[in-house]
Scaffold this active site. Structure first.
Site, mmCIF file in Angstrom:
data_model
loop_
_atom_site.group_PDB
_atom_site.id
_atom_site.type_symbol
_atom_site.label_atom_id
_atom_site.label_comp_id
_atom_site.label_asym_id
_atom_site.label_seq_id
_atom_site.Cartn_x
_atom_site.Cartn_y
_atom_site.Cartn_z
ATOM 1 N N CYS A 144 41.244 -6.632 13.791
ATOM 2 C CA CYS A 144 40.799 -7.165 12.511
ATOM 3 C C CYS A 144 40.327 -6.013 11.604
ATOM 4 O O CYS A 144 41.014 -5.000 11.485
ATOM 5 C CB CYS A 144 39.703 -8.213 12.742
ATOM 6 S SG CYS A 144 39.228 -9.135 11.263
ATOM 7 N N ASP A 299 47.296 -17.245 13.035
ATOM 8 C CA ASP A 299 46.106 -16.580 12.514
ATOM 9 C C ASP A 299 45.755 -17.149 11.148
ATOM 10 O O ASP A 299 46.499 -16.982 10.183
ATOM 11 C CB ASP A 299 46.348 -15.069 12.417
ATOM 12 C CG ASP A 299 45.056 -14.288 12.233
ATOM 13 O OD1 ASP A 299 44.090 -14.856 11.684
ATOM 14 O OD2 ASP A 299 45.019 -13.111 12.639
ATOM 15 N N HIS A 328 43.544 -16.099 15.581
ATOM 16 C CA HIS A 328 42.830 -14.843 15.349
ATOM 17 C C HIS A 328 41.827 -14.543 16.459
ATOM 18 O O HIS A 328 41.732 -13.408 16.923
ATOM 19 C CB HIS A 328 42.099 -14.903 14.003
ATOM 20 C CG HIS A 328 41.497 -13.601 13.594
ATOM 21 N ND1 HIS A 328 42.239 -12.594 13.019
ATOM 22 C CD2 HIS A 328 40.235 -13.118 13.704
ATOM 23 C CE1 HIS A 328 41.456 -11.560 12.772
ATOM 24 N NE2 HIS A 328 40.236 -11.850 13.187
#
Length: 353
Positions: A144, A299, A328
């Protein structure tokens, strides 16, 4: 047909539903689960930031892995428990792992910028990991926003980074799950978070939790799924860990918060090659090491289109991009992240003879 304590007749279906509701109530009112980390030791610390070393169970590779997670969340999502741990999965596979825990800044840290985090914290932590491991080089793996910071450091440092792995990484900040009106307002200078950051100095964790909950269903704690699977002990345990983590948001330094929205979301400087960090120009073309980038098919927080541009911006000749099934957070929560990296990593790591 049986009766309950009040003498009311209950059908078998109603009995099952009542039992399910009782189990759901118990799950929701139980104390939050303890998070027991993979065996580790602290090898470096600066302010609130800690560098943890997790030794391989049976070391197979000379090249250690340095994991970087988002500044906006607690890092323990990468090590949430046996059988569901990215860190634990990698140590089982024979890798030494270093995990950078950013910690949560206090009011005294309000002036910390992304420059401080990337140069003073991340770069120095990598130096310490290299000294501690006595390795010639290291693999950087960022998840991320941790992938964004890992890519930035790799592009500006002279440290021996052998490989770079980026998972669900935002590179193009002109698109994403942020509402279009927000993005348009930010980019036109009509919407600014500067005054909010100046007022709070350090962004409260409660605000960040509400922001993420609004932007992503991951943070909505899907109780409907839990209700339908309350009899599945493994699912319930993972759900409880995720529920604890989503509500345990970190605080964020005000200066870094302003920089994130102005330099990234407003001006998209990283994509344009206009970003300066620690007085060094960030140009992703400076990345020449082997690169592995992957996105998640479901995601809802970082879209695939945000990650793809990095493949054209780097100079790496050895570069791979893949899309894997998952959301995610689920890749971290299930530990699948480790299994996804291993085939590529094992071919790009120095194996012990």
């Amino acid at each position: 047909m049986s009766t309950n304590a009040l003498g009311i007749n209950l059908s078998p279906q109603l009995k099952r539903e009542a039992k399910r509701w009782n189990q759901l109530y118990k799950i929701m009112t139980e104390p939050k689960p303890d998070i027991v980390p993979t065996p580790r030791e602290c090898v470096w610390k600066r302010n609130k930031t800690t560098l943890w070393f997790h030794p391989a169970k049976e070391k197979r590779y000379e090249t250690p892995i340095f994991l970087v997670y988002s500044l906006l969340n607690k890092v323990y999502i990468l090590d949430v428990g046996e059988g569901s741990s990215v860190v634990g999965g990698l140590t089982e596979l024979g890798y030494d792992v270093y995990l950078l825990d950013w910690g949560s800044p206090g009011l005294e840290d309000r002036e910390l910028t992304l420059d401080n985090y990337i140069v003073d914290y991340l770069e120095n932590a990598v130096k310490r990991a290299l000294r501690h491991s006595k390795a010639h080089d290291i693999t950087m793996a960022g998840y991320c926003l941790g992938g964004t910071t890992a890519a930035i450091l790799t592009s500006i440092t002279k440290l021996p980074i052998k490989n770079l792995v980026l998972a669900a990484v935002p590179i193009d900040f002109s698109i994403g799950i942020v509402p279009d009106k927000w993005l348009e307002g930010i980019q036109k200078g009509q919407l600014s978070f500067d005054r909010f950051a100046d007022a709070h100095e350090t962004i409260p964790s409660e605000f960040l939790y509400l922001m993420f909950r609004m932007l992503s269903p991951v943070y909505g704690s899907p109780k409907i799924n839990l209700f339908t699977r309350v009899h599945d002990e493994k699912y319930v345990e993972k759900w409880r860990r995720m529920d604890k983590w989503t509500k345990d948001t970190a605080t964020f330094a005000g200066a870094a918060f302003k920089q994130l929205f102005n330099d990234f979301y407003k001006d998209n400087k990283l994509l344009k090659g206009e970003l300066l960090i620690g007085g060094r120009k960030v140009e992703l073309k400076n990345i020449k090491c082997p690169l592995f980038v992957f996105s998640c098919s479901r995601d809802n927080l970082i879209l695939e289109q945000q990650s793809l541009p990095v493949m054209e911006l780097v100079s790496s000749e050895d570069k791979t991009y893949k899309v894997f099934e998952g959301g995610h957070v689920s890749l971290a929560l299930t530990g699948a992240f480790a299994g996804i990296m291993d085939p590529w990593l094992s071919a790009h790591s120095e194996e012990i003879l």
